[in-house]
Design an enzyme around this catalytic site. Structure first.
Site, mmCIF file in Angstrom:
data_model
loop_
_atom_site.group_PDB
_atom_site.id
_atom_site.type_symbol
_atom_site.label_atom_id
_atom_site.label_comp_id
_atom_site.label_asym_id
_atom_site.label_seq_id
_atom_site.Cartn_x
_atom_site.Cartn_y
_atom_site.Cartn_z
ATOM 1 N N TYR A 97 23.585 -34.414 -27.389
ATOM 2 C CA TYR A 97 23.988 -34.360 -28.807
ATOM 3 C C TYR A 97 24.012 -35.754 -29.418
ATOM 4 C CZ TYR A 97 27.186 -34.554 -32.771
ATOM 5 O OH TYR A 97 27.761 -34.847 -33.985
ATOM 6 N N LYS B 125 21.700 -37.527 -32.387
ATOM 7 C CA LYS B 125 22.235 -38.064 -33.650
ATOM 8 C C LYS B 125 21.864 -39.549 -33.786
ATOM 9 C CE LYS B 125 24.518 -36.372 -36.371
ATOM 10 N NZ LYS B 125 24.214 -35.573 -37.602
ATOM 11 N N THR C 175 27.865 -39.478 -36.667
ATOM 12 C CA THR C 175 29.047 -39.419 -35.799
ATOM 13 C C THR C 175 29.324 -40.754 -35.122
ATOM 14 O OG1 THR C 175 29.825 -38.422 -33.739
ATOM 15 C CG2 THR C 175 27.462 -38.535 -34.009
ATOM 16 N N ASP C 176 30.586 -40.953 -34.753
ATOM 17 C CA ASP C 176 30.937 -42.163 -33.988
ATOM 18 C C ASP C 176 30.410 -42.092 -32.549
ATOM 19 O OD1 ASP C 176 32.657 -40.197 -33.011
ATOM 20 O OD2 ASP C 176 34.490 -41.383 -33.238
ATOM 21 N N GLU C 177 29.978 -40.885 -32.114
ATOM 22 C CA GLU C 177 29.526 -40.740 -30.720
ATOM 23 C C GLU C 177 28.256 -41.532 -30.433
ATOM 24 O OE1 GLU C 177 29.620 -36.954 -28.883
ATOM 25 O OE2 GLU C 177 31.496 -36.381 -29.825
HETATM 26 P P1 NAD Z 1 28.643 -27.146 -37.592
HETATM 27 O O1 NAD Z 1 28.001 -26.911 -36.268
HETATM 28 O O2 NAD Z 1 29.956 -26.512 -37.880
HETATM 29 O O3 NAD Z 1 27.644 -26.716 -38.767
HETATM 30 C C1 NAD Z 1 26.283 -27.057 -38.745
HETATM 31 C C2 NAD Z 1 25.579 -26.296 -39.869
HETATM 32 O O4 NAD Z 1 24.192 -26.676 -39.860
HETATM 33 C C3 NAD Z 1 25.617 -24.773 -39.706
HETATM 34 O O5 NAD Z 1 25.931 -24.158 -40.936
HETATM 35 C C4 NAD Z 1 24.217 -24.414 -39.266
HETATM 36 O O6 NAD Z 1 23.800 -23.120 -39.665
HETATM 37 C C5 NAD Z 1 23.404 -25.505 -39.957
HETATM 38 N N1 NAD Z 1 22.122 -25.730 -39.263
HETATM 39 C C6 NAD Z 1 21.927 -25.929 -37.944
HETATM 40 N N2 NAD Z 1 20.616 -26.048 -37.671
HETATM 41 C C7 NAD Z 1 19.961 -25.939 -38.856
HETATM 42 C C8 NAD Z 1 18.599 -25.988 -39.233
HETATM 43 N N3 NAD Z 1 17.632 -26.179 -38.325
HETATM 44 N N4 NAD Z 1 18.289 -25.848 -40.542
HETATM 45 C C9 NAD Z 1 19.255 -25.655 -41.478
HETATM 46 N N5 NAD Z 1 20.561 -25.572 -41.175
HETATM 47 C C10 NAD Z 1 20.914 -25.724 -39.872
HETATM 48 O O7 NAD Z 1 28.735 -28.741 -37.727
HETATM 49 P P2 NAD Z 1 29.890 -29.636 -38.375
HETATM 50 O O8 NAD Z 1 30.954 -29.840 -37.377
HETATM 51 O O9 NAD Z 1 30.211 -29.124 -39.722
HETATM 52 O O10 NAD Z 1 29.102 -31.035 -38.510
HETATM 53 C C11 NAD Z 1 28.311 -31.313 -39.659
HETATM 54 C C12 NAD Z 1 27.676 -32.680 -39.511
HETATM 55 O O11 NAD Z 1 28.694 -33.686 -39.356
HETATM 56 C C13 NAD Z 1 26.778 -32.827 -38.270
HETATM 57 O O12 NAD Z 1 25.648 -33.586 -38.642
HETATM 58 C C14 NAD Z 1 27.616 -33.564 -37.268
HETATM 59 O O13 NAD Z 1 26.825 -34.340 -36.397
HETATM 60 C C15 NAD Z 1 28.464 -34.452 -38.174
HETATM 61 N N6 NAD Z 1 29.783 -34.835 -37.663
HETATM 62 C C16 NAD Z 1 30.636 -33.869 -37.198
HETATM 63 C C17 NAD Z 1 31.907 -34.249 -36.754
HETATM 64 C C18 NAD Z 1 32.900 -33.220 -36.256
HETATM 65 O O14 NAD Z 1 33.963 -33.604 -35.735
HETATM 66 N N7 NAD Z 1 32.649 -31.928 -36.385
HETATM 67 C C19 NAD Z 1 32.290 -35.607 -36.772
HETATM 68 C C20 NAD Z 1 31.353 -36.551 -37.245
HETATM 69 C C21 NAD Z 1 30.116 -36.163 -37.697
HETATM 70 O O1 DAU Z 2 33.484 -37.818 -32.487
HETATM 71 C C1 DAU Z 2 32.830 -36.985 -33.380
HETATM 72 C C2 DAU Z 2 32.346 -35.736 -32.681
HETATM 73 O O2 DAU Z 2 33.504 -34.924 -32.442
HETATM 74 C C3 DAU Z 2 31.320 -34.951 -33.493
HETATM 75 O O3 DAU Z 2 30.173 -35.736 -33.658
HETATM 76 C C4 DAU Z 2 30.962 -33.639 -32.801
HETATM 77 O O4 DAU Z 2 30.084 -32.877 -33.616
HETATM 78 C C5 DAU Z 2 32.233 -32.847 -32.571
HETATM 79 O O5 DAU Z 2 31.942 -31.686 -31.839
HETATM 80 C C6 DAU Z 2 33.267 -33.700 -31.810
HETATM 81 O O6 DAU Z 2 32.816 -33.921 -30.442
HETATM 82 P P1 DAU Z 2 33.821 -33.856 -29.197
HETATM 83 O O7 DAU Z 2 33.044 -33.588 -27.976
HETATM 84 O O8 DAU Z 2 34.721 -35.043 -29.189
HETATM 85 O O9 DAU Z 2 34.709 -32.563 -29.661
HETATM 86 P P2 DAU Z 2 35.278 -31.331 -28.819
HETATM 87 O O10 DAU Z 2 36.199 -30.596 -29.737
HETATM 88 O O11 DAU Z 2 34.216 -30.567 -28.129
HETATM 89 O O12 DAU Z 2 36.152 -32.041 -27.697
HETATM 90 C C7 DAU Z 2 37.221 -32.929 -28.021
HETATM 91 C C8 DAU Z 2 37.796 -33.448 -26.714
HETATM 92 O O13 DAU Z 2 38.460 -32.351 -26.051
HETATM 93 C C9 DAU Z 2 36.754 -33.949 -25.731
HETATM 94 O O14 DAU Z 2 37.294 -35.057 -25.016
HETATM 95 C C10 DAU Z 2 36.530 -32.778 -24.779
HETATM 96 C C11 DAU Z 2 37.882 -32.111 -24.765
HETATM 97 N N1 DAU Z 2 37.904 -30.635 -24.578
HETATM 98 C C12 DAU Z 2 37.150 -29.871 -25.412
HETATM 99 C C13 DAU Z 2 37.162 -28.492 -25.333
HETATM 100 C C14 DAU Z 2 36.318 -27.623 -26.241
HETATM 101 C C15 DAU Z 2 38.738 -30.062 -23.629
HETATM 102 O O15 DAU Z 2 39.443 -30.750 -22.888
HETATM 103 N N2 DAU Z 2 38.763 -28.689 -23.544
HETATM 104 C C16 DAU Z 2 38.002 -27.884 -24.327
HETATM 105 O O16 DAU Z 2 38.056 -26.633 -24.193
#
Ligand code: NAD
Ligand code: DAU
Length: 350
Positions: free
Chosen positions: A156, A160, A131-133
């Protein structure tokens, strides 16, 4: 290739498998997922019976279970999505984030290290999805580059960051072939309704208040999920071993801009009164340690691998709204715990 995907029943992993399993019948894909609250096996219905796809329920923190999976499937490529992914949950309970994101990554790296050395040469590829975080927060200007110093803010993002460091260390110390991608915020179909976009769309449909943290001025760089999946596959095919690639959508928006866009789209798609939806906005207590701005410089992946996003913010958001409106059954299965009962019946209590 024999591709082992971790976390393939989650949001991005399921989109990745649904896209690539049908497109690549010459490769075999195995999905290793523990099926936590964030997983939904229904998301994989399009490929469940594909001949080049298999599912293994396993915890990546369980070395014995991983041993069996690696023995059975003999992967030569690992695409590591599995993680605890929600920032708010990591603030409430960080332990599971350290376990899965740090320890789980360690166990996977060890499996690959003990299996992929052939004399002095290495085979295989460990692709780490990150992630970019990890880079922390930007001020009003500038972009995250691959060389930006790590400065994570939340449990989180620090977990990562730790996993990224492990992956790089296994490359530098042992020579394990790895690639890392660091991506910005994804949105699109199959995202668990705890993240901003599905939370807001579903609350609008039910005319509930829309909780915006702080002043809503935090900026995220939004990318449609299949653009992320295409980028990962492009890096697997064309990226250099040992390298990191940033992935982003060139879509910097404040959270208020995102919510206003969603109000407009939900109104257009459902015939609701946009003013009624906008009036649901409510500013609530801020997230602790809330990063102000993320923005990605994606010029490296563009120049070295030829990847650019296909969806604009407008096209991707409209598709996403439409998907949540059309897939009430999926949403209901996640909310009602119906899929959890299905898991118990099919996979027992493990
Ligand atoms: P998600 O939470 O939707 O899915 C995570 C999956 O991992 C689930 O299916 C869960 O069952 C599985 N999992 C969790 N713990 C586990 C374990 N101990 N063993 C096996 N499986 C396990 O997550 P996502 O949003 O699809 O993100 C996937 C990946 O991409 C993550 O590594 C996250 O850090 C990264 N990522 C997400 C975003 C985003 O915006 N969602 C952006 C950048 C990077
Ligand atoms: O940047 C990549 C990341 O993006 C991933 O690594 C994470 O897995 C993914 O969850 C996401 O993280 P964020 O914290 O940015 O996503 P989230 O959807 O939780 O929140 C997006 C923005 O919206 C953040 O500034 C918080 C805000 N927010 C979120 C929720 C759920 C609100 O204002 N209200 C809300 O109810």
């Amino acid at each position: 290739m024999r591709v082992l995907v971790t976390g393939g029943a989650g949001f991005i992993g399921a989109n990745f498998l649904n896209l690539l399993v049908p497109r690549h019948p010459e490769h075999h894909f195995v999905n290793v997922d523990k099926l936590t609250y964030a997983a939904n096996p229904k998301s994989l219905a399009p490929i469940a019976d594909a001949p080049n796809y298999a599912f293994e329920r396993a915890d990546i923190c369980d070395p014995e279970a991983l041993d069996k999976v690696f023995d059975t499937h003999q992967p030569d490529c690992v695409v590591h999505f599995a993680a605890e992914s929600h920032v708010d949950r990591s603030i409430l309970g960080p332990q599971e984030f350290i376990r899965t994101n740090v320890e789980g990554t360690f166990h996977l790296l060890e499996q690959c290290r003990k299996r992929w050395k052939d004399g002095d040469a290495w085979k295989g590829l460990f692709h780490h999805v990150s992630t970019d975080e990890v880079y922390g927060s930007l001020g009003d200007t500038g972009f995250f580059e691959e060389t930006t110093r790590y400065d994570p803010s939340s449990p989180y993002s620090s977990s990562k960051a730790a996993s990224d460091h492990l992956v790089r260390a296994w490359h530098r110390t042992y020579g394990l072939p790895i690639k890392i991608t660091n991506c910005s915020n994804n949105y699109g179909p199959l995202q668990f309704p705890e993240k901003l976009i599905p939370v807001m769309v579903l609350k609008m449909v039910e005319r509930q208040t829309l909780p915006i943290y702080g002043e809503g001025l935090n900026v995220r760089d939004w990318l449609y999920v299949t653009d992320h999946c295409e980028a990962i596959w492009t890096v697997i095919e064309k990226g250099k071993v040992g390298e990191t690639y940033n992935i982003g959508g060139h879509n910097e928006k404040t959270n208020i801009e995102v919510v206003d866009t969603l109000c407009k789209l939900v109104a257009e798609e459902t015939g609701a009164d946009v003013e009624e939806l906008l009036a649901l906005k409510s500013f609530v207590k801020d997230r602790p340690g809330h990063d102000m701005r993320y923005a990605i410089d994606a010029s490296k992946i563009e120049a070295e691998c030829g990847w650019t996003p296909k969806e604009t913010f407008e096209t991707g958001m409209r598709k996403t709204v439409r998907w949540y409106l059309d897939n009430g059954e999926w949403v209901e299965s996640v909310r009602s715990g119906e899929y959890k009962r299905w898991m118990e019946e099919n996979y027992g209590d493990r």
